[in-house]
Design an enzyme around this catalytic site. Sequence first.
Site, PDB file in Angstrom:
ATOM      1  N   THR A  25       0.822  -1.209   0.000  1.00 60.38           N
ATOM      2  CA  THR A  25       0.000   0.000   0.000  1.00 60.38           C
ATOM      3  C   THR A  25       0.863   1.269   0.000  1.00 60.38           C
ATOM      4  O   THR A  25       1.999   1.243   0.484  1.00 60.38           O
ATOM      5  CB  THR A  25      -0.898  -0.009   1.261  1.00 60.38           C
ATOM      6  OG1 THR A  25      -1.435   1.292   1.459  1.00 60.38           O
ATOM      7  CG2 THR A  25      -0.114  -0.357   2.517  1.00 60.38           C
ATOM      8  N   ASP A  26       0.282   2.353  -0.497  1.00 61.91           N
ATOM      9  CA  ASP A  26       0.991   3.646  -0.430  1.00 61.91           C
ATOM     10  C   ASP A  26       1.071   4.164   1.008  1.00 61.91           C
ATOM     11  O   ASP A  26       1.844   5.084   1.300  1.00 61.91           O
ATOM     12  CB  ASP A  26       0.296   4.683  -1.330  1.00 61.91           C
ATOM     13  CG  ASP A  26      -1.140   4.997  -0.917  1.00 61.91           C
ATOM     14  OD1 ASP A  26      -1.717   4.248  -0.088  1.00 61.91           O
ATOM     15  OD2 ASP A  26      -1.704   5.983  -1.419  1.00 61.91           O
ATOM     16  N   GLU A  27       0.287   3.557   1.919  1.00 65.53           N
ATOM     17  CA  GLU A  27       0.239   4.085   3.292  1.00 65.53           C
ATOM     18  C   GLU A  27       1.564   3.889   4.027  1.00 65.53           C
ATOM     19  O   GLU A  27       1.813   4.506   5.051  1.00 65.53           O
ATOM     20  CB  GLU A  27      -0.933   3.464   4.076  1.00 65.53           C
ATOM     21  CG  GLU A  27      -2.245   3.743   3.354  1.00 65.53           C
ATOM     22  CD  GLU A  27      -3.505   3.386   4.142  1.00 65.53           C
ATOM     23  OE1 GLU A  27      -3.459   3.352   5.373  1.00 65.53           O
ATOM     24  OE2 GLU A  27      -4.540   3.154   3.484  1.00 65.53           O
ATOM     25  N   TYR A  59      -1.745  -0.536  10.975  1.00 71.34           N
ATOM     26  CA  TYR A  59      -1.895  -1.202   9.663  1.00 71.34           C
ATOM     27  C   TYR A  59      -0.694  -0.885   8.773  1.00 71.34           C
ATOM     28  O   TYR A  59      -0.023  -1.793   8.261  1.00 71.34           O
ATOM     29  CB  TYR A  59      -3.193  -0.740   8.982  1.00 71.34           C
ATOM     30  CG  TYR A  59      -3.236  -1.058   7.494  1.00 71.34           C
ATOM     31  CD1 TYR A  59      -3.230  -2.373   7.034  1.00 71.34           C
ATOM     32  CD2 TYR A  59      -3.271  -0.025   6.527  1.00 71.34           C
ATOM     33  CE1 TYR A  59      -3.260  -2.664   5.665  1.00 71.34           C
ATOM     34  CE2 TYR A  59      -3.302  -0.313   5.166  1.00 71.34           C
ATOM     35  CZ  TYR A  59      -3.289  -1.640   4.745  1.00 71.34           C
ATOM     36  OH  TYR A  59      -3.304  -1.928   3.397  1.00 71.34           O
ATOM     37  N   LYS A  95       2.333  -3.312   7.281  1.00 70.31           N
ATOM     38  CA  LYS A  95       2.593  -3.486   5.848  1.00 70.31           C
ATOM     39  C   LYS A  95       4.031  -3.065   5.518  1.00 70.31           C
ATOM     40  O   LYS A  95       4.715  -3.706   4.719  1.00 70.31           O
ATOM     41  CB  LYS A  95       1.600  -2.672   5.011  1.00 70.31           C
ATOM     42  CG  LYS A  95       0.169  -3.166   5.029  1.00 70.31           C
ATOM     43  CD  LYS A  95      -0.040  -4.552   4.423  1.00 70.31           C
ATOM     44  CE  LYS A  95       0.150  -4.604   2.935  1.00 70.31           C
ATOM     45  NZ  LYS A  95      -0.215  -5.947   2.383  1.00 70.31           N
TER      46      LYS A  95
HETATM   47  P1  NAD Z   1      -9.557  -7.447   2.234  1.00 72.74           P
HETATM   48  O1  NAD Z   1      -9.549  -7.152   3.692  1.00 72.74           O
HETATM   49  O2  NAD Z   1     -10.790  -7.198   1.432  1.00 72.74           O
HETATM   50  O3  NAD Z   1      -9.171  -8.984   1.991  1.00 72.74           O
HETATM   51  C1  NAD Z   1      -8.157  -9.608   2.696  1.00 72.74           C
HETATM   52  C2  NAD Z   1      -8.307 -11.110   2.469  1.00 72.74           C
HETATM   53  O4  NAD Z   1      -7.241 -11.755   3.184  1.00 72.74           O
HETATM   54  C3  NAD Z   1      -9.616 -11.691   3.000  1.00 72.74           C
HETATM   55  O5  NAD Z   1     -10.184 -12.565   2.040  1.00 72.74           O
HETATM   56  C4  NAD Z   1      -9.200 -12.459   4.245  1.00 72.74           C
HETATM   57  O6  NAD Z   1     -10.021 -13.583   4.519  1.00 72.74           O
HETATM   58  C5  NAD Z   1      -7.777 -12.870   3.872  1.00 72.74           C
HETATM   59  N1  NAD Z   1      -6.947 -13.130   5.055  1.00 72.74           N
HETATM   60  C6  NAD Z   1      -6.794 -12.332   6.149  1.00 72.74           C
HETATM   61  N2  NAD Z   1      -5.972 -12.919   7.034  1.00 72.74           N
HETATM   62  C7  NAD Z   1      -5.571 -14.098   6.485  1.00 72.74           C
HETATM   63  C8  NAD Z   1      -4.713 -15.146   6.917  1.00 72.74           C
HETATM   64  N3  NAD Z   1      -4.104 -15.098   8.105  1.00 72.74           N
HETATM   65  N4  NAD Z   1      -4.510 -16.189   6.085  1.00 72.74           N
HETATM   66  C9  NAD Z   1      -5.136 -16.256   4.882  1.00 72.74           C
HETATM   67  N5  NAD Z   1      -5.977 -15.316   4.440  1.00 72.74           N
HETATM   68  C10 NAD Z   1      -6.193 -14.236   5.230  1.00 72.74           C
HETATM   69  O7  NAD Z   1      -8.313  -6.640   1.640  1.00 72.74           O
HETATM   70  P2  NAD Z   1      -8.139  -5.903   0.244  1.00 72.74           P
HETATM   71  O8  NAD Z   1      -8.680  -4.540   0.369  1.00 72.74           O
HETATM   72  O9  NAD Z   1      -8.602  -6.779  -0.830  1.00 72.74           O
HETATM   73  O10 NAD Z   1      -6.543  -5.775   0.202  1.00 72.74           O
HETATM   74  C11 NAD Z   1      -5.757  -6.824  -0.345  1.00 72.74           C
HETATM   75  C12 NAD Z   1      -4.289  -6.436  -0.250  1.00 72.74           C
HETATM   76  O11 NAD Z   1      -4.063  -5.228  -0.968  1.00 72.74           O
HETATM   77  C13 NAD Z   1      -3.797  -6.199   1.179  1.00 72.74           C
HETATM   78  O12 NAD Z   1      -2.507  -6.730   1.291  1.00 72.74           O
HETATM   79  C14 NAD Z   1      -3.779  -4.677   1.298  1.00 72.74           C
HETATM   80  O13 NAD Z   1      -2.806  -4.262   2.215  1.00 72.74           O
HETATM   81  C15 NAD Z   1      -3.441  -4.279  -0.106  1.00 72.74           C
HETATM   82  N6  NAD Z   1      -3.954  -2.944  -0.523  1.00 72.74           N
HETATM   83  C16 NAD Z   1      -5.280  -2.628  -0.354  1.00 72.74           C
HETATM   84  C17 NAD Z   1      -5.742  -1.384  -0.796  1.00 72.74           C
HETATM   85  C18 NAD Z   1      -7.201  -1.010  -0.678  1.00 72.74           C
HETATM   86  O14 NAD Z   1      -7.560   0.137  -0.971  1.00 72.74           O
HETATM   87  N7  NAD Z   1      -8.081  -1.911  -0.289  1.00 72.74           N
HETATM   88  C19 NAD Z   1      -4.850  -0.473  -1.377  1.00 72.74           C
HETATM   89  C20 NAD Z   1      -3.512  -0.840  -1.528  1.00 72.74           C
HETATM   90  C21 NAD Z   1      -3.075  -2.075  -1.102  1.00 72.74           C
HETATM   91  P1  TYD Z   2     -10.765   3.996   4.430  1.00 66.60           P
HETATM   92  O1  TYD Z   2     -11.722   3.581   3.361  1.00 66.60           O
HETATM   93  O2  TYD Z   2     -10.842   3.352   5.771  1.00 66.60           O
HETATM   94  O3  TYD Z   2      -9.302   3.854   3.798  1.00 66.60           O
HETATM   95  P2  TYD Z   2      -7.860   4.347   4.388  1.00 66.60           P
HETATM   96  O4  TYD Z   2      -8.027   4.789   5.786  1.00 66.60           O
HETATM   97  O5  TYD Z   2      -7.031   3.124   4.276  1.00 66.60           O
HETATM   98  O6  TYD Z   2      -7.433   5.450   3.477  1.00 66.60           O
HETATM   99  O7  TYD Z   2     -10.920   5.557   4.650  1.00 66.60           O
HETATM  100  C1  TYD Z   2     -10.769   6.486   3.587  1.00 66.60           C
HETATM  101  C2  TYD Z   2     -10.874   7.881   4.166  1.00 66.60           C
HETATM  102  O8  TYD Z   2     -12.204   8.084   4.661  1.00 66.60           O
HETATM  103  C3  TYD Z   2      -9.956   8.117   5.353  1.00 66.60           C
HETATM  104  O9  TYD Z   2      -9.482   9.461   5.316  1.00 66.60           O
HETATM  105  C4  TYD Z   2     -10.856   7.925   6.564  1.00 66.60           C
HETATM  106  C5  TYD Z   2     -12.198   8.392   6.063  1.00 66.60           C
HETATM  107  N1  TYD Z   2     -13.382   7.715   6.656  1.00 66.60           N
HETATM  108  C6  TYD Z   2     -14.427   8.467   7.215  1.00 66.60           C
HETATM  109  O10 TYD Z   2     -14.394   9.708   7.234  1.00 66.60           O
HETATM  110  N2  TYD Z   2     -15.488   7.798   7.755  1.00 66.60           N
HETATM  111  C7  TYD Z   2     -15.575   6.436   7.757  1.00 66.60           C
HETATM  112  O11 TYD Z   2     -16.574   5.877   8.270  1.00 66.60           O
HETATM  113  C8  TYD Z   2     -14.515   5.685   7.161  1.00 66.60           C
HETATM  114  C9  TYD Z   2     -14.542   4.180   7.157  1.00 66.60           C
HETATM  115  C10 TYD Z   2     -13.427   6.364   6.613  1.00 66.60           C
END
Ligand code: NAD
Ligand code: TYD
Length: 353
Positions: free
Chosen positions: A132-134, A157, A161
Amino acid sequence: MKPNILVTGGAGFIGSHVVRLFLNKYPDYNIYNLDLLTYAGNLENLKDLENKKNYHFLKEDICNFHKIKAIFIKYKITHVIHLAAESHVDRSIKDPFSFAQTNIMGTLSLLQAAKDVWANNFKNKLFYHISTDEVFGSLGKEGSFSETSPYEPHSPYSASKASSDHFVRAFSDTYGLPIVISNCSNNYGPYQFPEKLIPLFINNILKNKSLPVYGNGENIRDWLYVEDHARAIDVIFHNGKLSETYNIGGFNEWKNIDLIKILIKVVDKFLGNKAGTSVKLITYVKDRAGHDKRYAVDATKIKEELSWEPSLQFEEGIEKTIQWYLENDQWLENISSGAYQHYYEKKYNLNDN
Ligand code: NAD
Ligand code: TYD
């Protein structure tokens, strides 16, 4: 030789799109979707793919090193696309241990299994880590994250990561494991668990519930349609240079409050409501602890080196997303009922009817 790809976290939001893209585009590849099915894993996300001959689901914990190693051996795994993680910042603030366990120890367990089983025979092998960019922390008004930006995570988080990214690079530097990493900005689209901003707010507007805006709503995120992320993963998987990092982003920054107003406008339009009907649902709540102010990704490297760029304009992506959640109300219902709902109510202490 046919690749045997272990996709971890394939039942989650992004993972399900990666599994779908690979299964449809590469019928010759064997896809092993390994997922523990935590609260965020949902096999309904993959319903249309269950019967594909080259698709296999394995319910397992990435932290279980011995089981993971046995899976590498049994299925002759040649490639890993590692997405499994605990992924929600708010949950990490409540329970940092589970984030360290899954995101750090789970990644380490996969790395060690790959190293042991591949046993220095690294030809035609790849460990692709999705991050992630975070990890880069928070930006001021100017600038964006590049691949060389220093790591400065703030939330449990992003700290977990960041740590996992370091372990992946350490396995490349120390043992020569063939790796690649990508760091992506915020994703949105179908199948996202309704605890993240966009699906949570769509769900709440549909149910006429409060929209809890953290702080003053001025925080900025860079949004990318999830299928564009999956396309970037495909391109990096096939053409990315070993040991490299690629940043992926939408070139698409939005202040939370402006994004929320767009969500309201589009959902009200789809529901046939008078413009602005749902604005009354906006409720400013206490800010998230350590809330990162601004994320923005400079995705020039992947654009120039691998010819990837986002395919969708934001307005188009948001319309598609909202339409999907409206058409898949049963998917949303199945999630909204049960334990998640109790978690949600306790968390915001809101009295919605
Ligand atoms: P998500 O939370 O929707 O899915 C995570 C999946 O991992 C779930 O299916 C869960 O059951 C599985 N999981 C969790 N713990 C596990 C374990 N111990 N063993 C096996 N499986 C397990 O997450 P997402 O949003 O799809 O993100 C996927 C990846 O992409 C993550 O690594 C996240 O850090 C990265 N990412 C997400 C975003 C975003 O905006 N969602 C952005 C950048 C990077
Ligand atoms: P989120 O979807 O949790 O992603 P991330 O924190 O990983 O960027 O949140 C996106 C933005 O929205 C973040 O600035 C937090 C804000 N947010 C709210 O204001 N209210 C909410 O209920 C949630 C879940 C997020």
